[in-house]
Design a protein around this motif. Structure first.
Motif, PDB file in Angstrom:
ATOM      1  N   GLU A 168      21.571  10.036  -2.268  1.00  0.00           N
ATOM      2  CA  GLU A 168      20.761   9.194  -3.152  1.00  0.00           C
ATOM      3  C   GLU A 168      20.069   8.147  -2.284  1.00  0.00           C
ATOM      4  OE1 GLU A 168      20.900   6.273  -7.079  1.00  0.00           O
ATOM      5  OE2 GLU A 168      22.719   7.336  -6.457  1.00  0.00           O
ATOM      6  N   ILE A 169      18.747   8.144  -2.339  1.00  0.00           N
ATOM      7  CA  ILE A 169      17.943   7.202  -1.549  1.00  0.00           C
ATOM      8  C   ILE A 169      17.515   6.060  -2.467  1.00  0.00           C
ATOM      9  CG2 ILE A 169      15.881   6.926  -0.110  1.00  0.00           C
ATOM     10  CD1 ILE A 169      18.072   8.797   1.018  1.00  0.00           C
ATOM     11  N   ASP A 170      17.736   4.827  -2.021  1.00  0.00           N
ATOM     12  CA  ASP A 170      17.419   3.665  -2.862  1.00  0.00           C
ATOM     13  C   ASP A 170      15.922   3.561  -3.133  1.00  0.00           C
ATOM     14  OD1 ASP A 170      20.081   2.956  -3.001  1.00  0.00           O
ATOM     15  OD2 ASP A 170      19.987   1.616  -1.279  1.00  0.00           O
ATOM     16  N   VAL A 171      15.109   3.649  -2.078  1.00  0.00           N
ATOM     17  CA  VAL A 171      13.653   3.601  -2.232  1.00  0.00           C
ATOM     18  C   VAL A 171      13.031   4.642  -1.300  1.00  0.00           C
ATOM     19  CG1 VAL A 171      11.552   2.190  -2.099  1.00  0.00           C
ATOM     20  CG2 VAL A 171      13.729   1.109  -2.705  1.00  0.00           C
ATOM     21  N   LEU A 172      12.156   5.455  -1.868  1.00  0.00           N
ATOM     22  CA  LEU A 172      11.398   6.417  -1.059  1.00  0.00           C
ATOM     23  C   LEU A 172       9.949   5.939  -1.076  1.00  0.00           C
ATOM     24  CD1 LEU A 172      12.093   9.122   0.403  1.00  0.00           C
ATOM     25  CD2 LEU A 172      11.032  10.287  -1.534  1.00  0.00           C
ATOM     26  N   ALA A 173       9.378   5.729   0.115  1.00  0.00           N
ATOM     27  CA  ALA A 173       8.028   5.181   0.219  1.00  0.00           C
ATOM     28  C   ALA A 173       7.142   6.117   1.031  1.00  0.00           C
ATOM     29  CB  ALA A 173       8.074   3.800   0.871  1.00  0.00           C
ATOM     30  N   GLU A 174       5.894   6.288   0.560  1.00  0.00           N
ATOM     31  CA  GLU A 174       4.961   7.181   1.252  1.00  0.00           C
ATOM     32  C   GLU A 174       3.626   6.484   1.467  1.00  0.00           C
ATOM     33  OE1 GLU A 174       1.632   9.633   1.704  1.00  0.00           O
ATOM     34  OE2 GLU A 174       2.120   9.279  -0.398  1.00  0.00           O
ATOM     35  N   LYS A 175       3.069   6.671   2.660  1.00  0.00           N
ATOM     36  CA  LYS A 175       1.774   6.079   2.994  1.00  0.00           C
ATOM     37  C   LYS A 175       1.113   6.915   4.080  1.00  0.00           C
ATOM     38  CE  LYS A 175      -0.218   1.542   4.156  1.00  0.00           C
ATOM     39  NZ  LYS A 175       0.127   0.137   4.538  1.00  0.00           N
ATOM     40  N   GLU A 176      -0.101   7.363   3.790  1.00  0.00           N
ATOM     41  CA  GLU A 176      -0.908   8.109   4.763  1.00  0.00           C
ATOM     42  C   GLU A 176      -0.191   9.345   5.306  1.00  0.00           C
ATOM     43  OE1 GLU A 176      -1.917   5.146   7.631  1.00  0.00           O
ATOM     44  OE2 GLU A 176      -3.310   4.105   6.288  1.00  0.00           O
ATOM     45  N   GLY A 177       0.523  10.030   4.425  1.00  0.00           N
ATOM     46  CA  GLY A 177       1.180  11.276   4.800  1.00  0.00           C
ATOM     47  C   GLY A 177       2.545  11.132   5.442  1.00  0.00           C
ATOM     48  N   PHE A 178       2.979   9.902   5.640  1.00  0.00           N
ATOM     49  CA  PHE A 178       4.303   9.661   6.212  1.00  0.00           C
ATOM     50  C   PHE A 178       5.238   9.097   5.142  1.00  0.00           C
ATOM     51  CE2 PHE A 178       1.599   9.322  10.053  1.00  0.00           C
ATOM     52  CZ  PHE A 178       2.201  10.319  10.809  1.00  0.00           C
ATOM     53  N   CYS A 205      18.913   0.015   0.645  1.00  0.00           N
ATOM     54  CA  CYS A 205      18.997  -1.416   0.333  1.00  0.00           C
ATOM     55  C   CYS A 205      20.466  -1.844   0.266  1.00  0.00           C
ATOM     56  CB  CYS A 205      18.303  -1.721  -0.988  1.00  0.00           C
ATOM     57  SG  CYS A 205      16.565  -1.277  -1.008  1.00  0.00           S
ATOM     58  N   LYS A 206      20.848  -2.754   1.128  1.00  0.00           N
ATOM     59  CA  LYS A 206      22.227  -3.246   1.172  1.00  0.00           C
ATOM     60  C   LYS A 206      22.258  -4.629   0.531  1.00  0.00           C
ATOM     61  CE  LYS A 206      26.452  -2.336   2.611  1.00  0.00           C
ATOM     62  NZ  LYS A 206      27.201  -1.187   2.108  1.00  0.00           N
ATOM     63  N   PHE A 207      22.630  -4.662  -0.742  1.00  0.00           N
ATOM     64  CA  PHE A 207      22.645  -5.929  -1.472  1.00  0.00           C
ATOM     65  C   PHE A 207      24.017  -6.585  -1.386  1.00  0.00           C
ATOM     66  CE2 PHE A 207      23.555  -8.267  -5.438  1.00  0.00           C
ATOM     67  CZ  PHE A 207      22.561  -9.242  -5.354  1.00  0.00           C
ATOM     68  N   HIS A 208      24.010  -7.887  -1.077  1.00  0.00           N
ATOM     69  CA  HIS A 208      25.242  -8.682  -1.063  1.00  0.00           C
ATOM     70  C   HIS A 208      25.118  -9.782  -2.119  1.00  0.00           C
ATOM     71  CE1 HIS A 208      26.887  -6.970   2.684  1.00  0.00           C
ATOM     72  NE2 HIS A 208      25.639  -7.003   3.139  1.00  0.00           N
ATOM     73  N   GLY A 233       0.772  -1.242   0.000  1.00  0.00           N
ATOM     74  CA  GLY A 233       0.000   0.000   0.000  1.00  0.00           C
ATOM     75  C   GLY A 233       0.798   1.283   0.000  1.00  0.00           C
ATOM     76  N   PHE A 234       2.115   1.205  -0.167  1.00  0.00           N
ATOM     77  CA  PHE A 234       2.952   2.400  -0.227  1.00  0.00           C
ATOM     78  C   PHE A 234       3.045   2.919  -1.671  1.00  0.00           C
ATOM     79  CE2 PHE A 234       4.371   0.288   3.603  1.00  0.00           C
ATOM     80  CZ  PHE A 234       4.735   1.309   4.473  1.00  0.00           C
ATOM     81  N   GLN A 235       3.194   4.214  -1.812  1.00  0.00           N
ATOM     82  CA  GLN A 235       3.601   4.791  -3.094  1.00  0.00           C
ATOM     83  C   GLN A 235       5.125   4.824  -3.066  1.00  0.00           C
ATOM     84  OE1 GLN A 235       1.679   8.642  -3.242  1.00  0.00           O
ATOM     85  NE2 GLN A 235      -0.146   7.795  -4.228  1.00  0.00           N
ATOM     86  N   THR A 236       5.773   4.297  -4.087  1.00  0.00           N
ATOM     87  CA  THR A 236       7.230   4.160  -4.039  1.00  0.00           C
ATOM     88  C   THR A 236       7.932   4.765  -5.247  1.00  0.00           C
ATOM     89  OG1 THR A 236       7.142   1.975  -5.098  1.00  0.00           O
ATOM     90  CG2 THR A 236       7.053   2.013  -2.694  1.00  0.00           C
ATOM     91  N   GLN A 237       9.142   5.223  -4.993  1.00  0.00           N
ATOM     92  CA  GLN A 237      10.063   5.667  -6.041  1.00  0.00           C
ATOM     93  C   GLN A 237      11.412   5.014  -5.768  1.00  0.00           C
ATOM     94  OE1 GLN A 237      10.014  10.082  -6.925  1.00  0.00           O
ATOM     95  NE2 GLN A 237       8.738  10.088  -5.087  1.00  0.00           N
ATOM     96  N   VAL A 238      12.088   4.589  -6.830  1.00  0.00           N
ATOM     97  CA  VAL A 238      13.400   3.955  -6.691  1.00  0.00           C
ATOM     98  C   VAL A 238      14.479   4.907  -7.193  1.00  0.00           C
ATOM     99  CG1 VAL A 238      14.831   1.983  -7.396  1.00  0.00           C
ATOM    100  CG2 VAL A 238      12.387   1.654  -6.959  1.00  0.00           C
ATOM    101  N   SER A 239      15.598   4.975  -6.460  1.00  0.00           N
ATOM    102  CA  SER A 239      16.745   5.838  -6.798  1.00  0.00           C
ATOM    103  C   SER A 239      16.335   7.309  -6.879  1.00  0.00           C
ATOM    104  CB  SER A 239      17.398   5.398  -8.112  1.00  0.00           C
ATOM    105  OG  SER A 239      17.934   4.109  -8.004  1.00  0.00           O
ATOM    106  N   VAL A 240      16.174   7.910  -5.720  1.00  0.00           N
ATOM    107  CA  VAL A 240      15.741   9.307  -5.618  1.00  0.00           C
ATOM    108  C   VAL A 240      16.864  10.139  -5.004  1.00  0.00           C
ATOM    109  CG1 VAL A 240      14.000  10.861  -4.644  1.00  0.00           C
ATOM    110  CG2 VAL A 240      13.363   8.519  -5.271  1.00  0.00           C
TER     111      VAL A 240
END
Length: 279
Positions: A120-130, A136-139, A103-110
């Motif tokens: 640079e933020i890997d994922v920015l997520a928004e839900k209900e005003g927050f 993301c730490k990928f190995h 249920g989040f609105q998401t953007q990748v690489s912001v």
């Protein structure tokens, strides 16, 4: 009584091999009890002291694939996520998709301005005003883990962004929290630090019963690297075309044609896609 066998883990450590752990991981893939009993019995005959956990996985996967390809795809999830590399972008897409399903609105690489520097933020997520800033730490190596230095660093970045975001009168949302997601594991100090400062941590099996594996399984958000009907080369060609998730292939016929998959094989792939993702 089962004989005691000591195997070598991917991090080089030696541990007692637990047949029950193998049994449970096979059952959790959706394989039926008879299939699991057959595979475990076969492994019991072939396992030996000093055998690598990777060799055991390959044997179990090959046997499961003969019985049930869909279960084999689920069983291979951990390996499939490692295969998303070498870059971290496909993993970021996977995390973004997982949050979107919740249920989040998401953007990748912001790119966001902090009070001091730009981040640079890997994922920015928004839900209900927050709003939540997710790193993301990928190995690509199973031995990799995130120690306390990683959440320390991530939290300092988050605080810099938070000051700028929440003091900006043009922002109608509140930047509430930072998250850290990894495909391997966190050290105990990293978990304790995250709890202490309110940084949400998500790893392969943390939090218990609500980690990355549990979420992917429950939402059927499998990466294309989990499919048994595609070659390794085809999987990477699809990722080059920005197809990261299995379910994206439902409407991906043109892309599959583009990378040279025949009509006959395409039907096999789509059949696996439908069964794996319950489409």
């Amino acid at each position: 009584m089962e004989r005691q066998i000591f195997i070598q883990k991917s991090n080089g450590e030696t541990e007692l091999f637990k047949f029950e752990k193998l049994r449970q991981s096979l059952l959790s893939s959706g394989a039926n009890k008879d299939t699991v009993d057959t595979i475990v019995a076969k492994i019991q005959k072939e396992v030996y002291d000093g055998m690598s956990s990777n060799s055991i996985y390959k044997k179990a996967f090959a046997l499961l694939k003969k019985h049930n390809k869909i279960s084999a795809s689920r069983y291979s999830l951990k390996r499939a996520i490692f295969d998303l590399g070498p870059t971290g972008y496909p993993f970021e897409r996977l995390v973004g998709a997982l949050l979107k399903e919740k249920g989040f609105q998401t953007q990748v690489s912001v790119i966001l301005n902090g009070e001091c520097v730009t981040h640079e933020i890997d994922v920015l997520a928004e839900k209900e005003g927050f709003v939540y800033a997710i790193e993301c730490k990928f190995h690509s190596d199973p031995k990799g883990s995130s120690n306390v230095k990683v959440p320390l660093y991530i939290n300092s970045r988050f605080l810099d962004i938070q000051k700028q975001w929440n003091s900006n009168p043009n922002n109608k949302t509140h930047l509430k929290q930072g998250w850290l997601v990894t495909n391997t594991r966190f050290t105990e100090d990293a978990i304790n630090y995250g709890r202490c400062i309110g940084l949400t941590l998500l790893s392969w099996d943390y939090p218990k019963n609500n980690g990355l594996k549990a979420n992917i399984d429950s939402l059927a958000l499998y990466p294309v690297t989990a499919l048994t009907t595609l070659t390794k080369k085809e999987k990477h060609l699809l990722m080059d075309e920005n197809i990261i998730l299995v379910k994206e292939l439902k409407h991906g016929k043109k892309t599959m044609q583009k990378i040279g998959i025949s009509e006959l094989r395409m039907q096999r792939v789509l059949n696996e896609v439908e069964k794996l993702c319950h489409l």
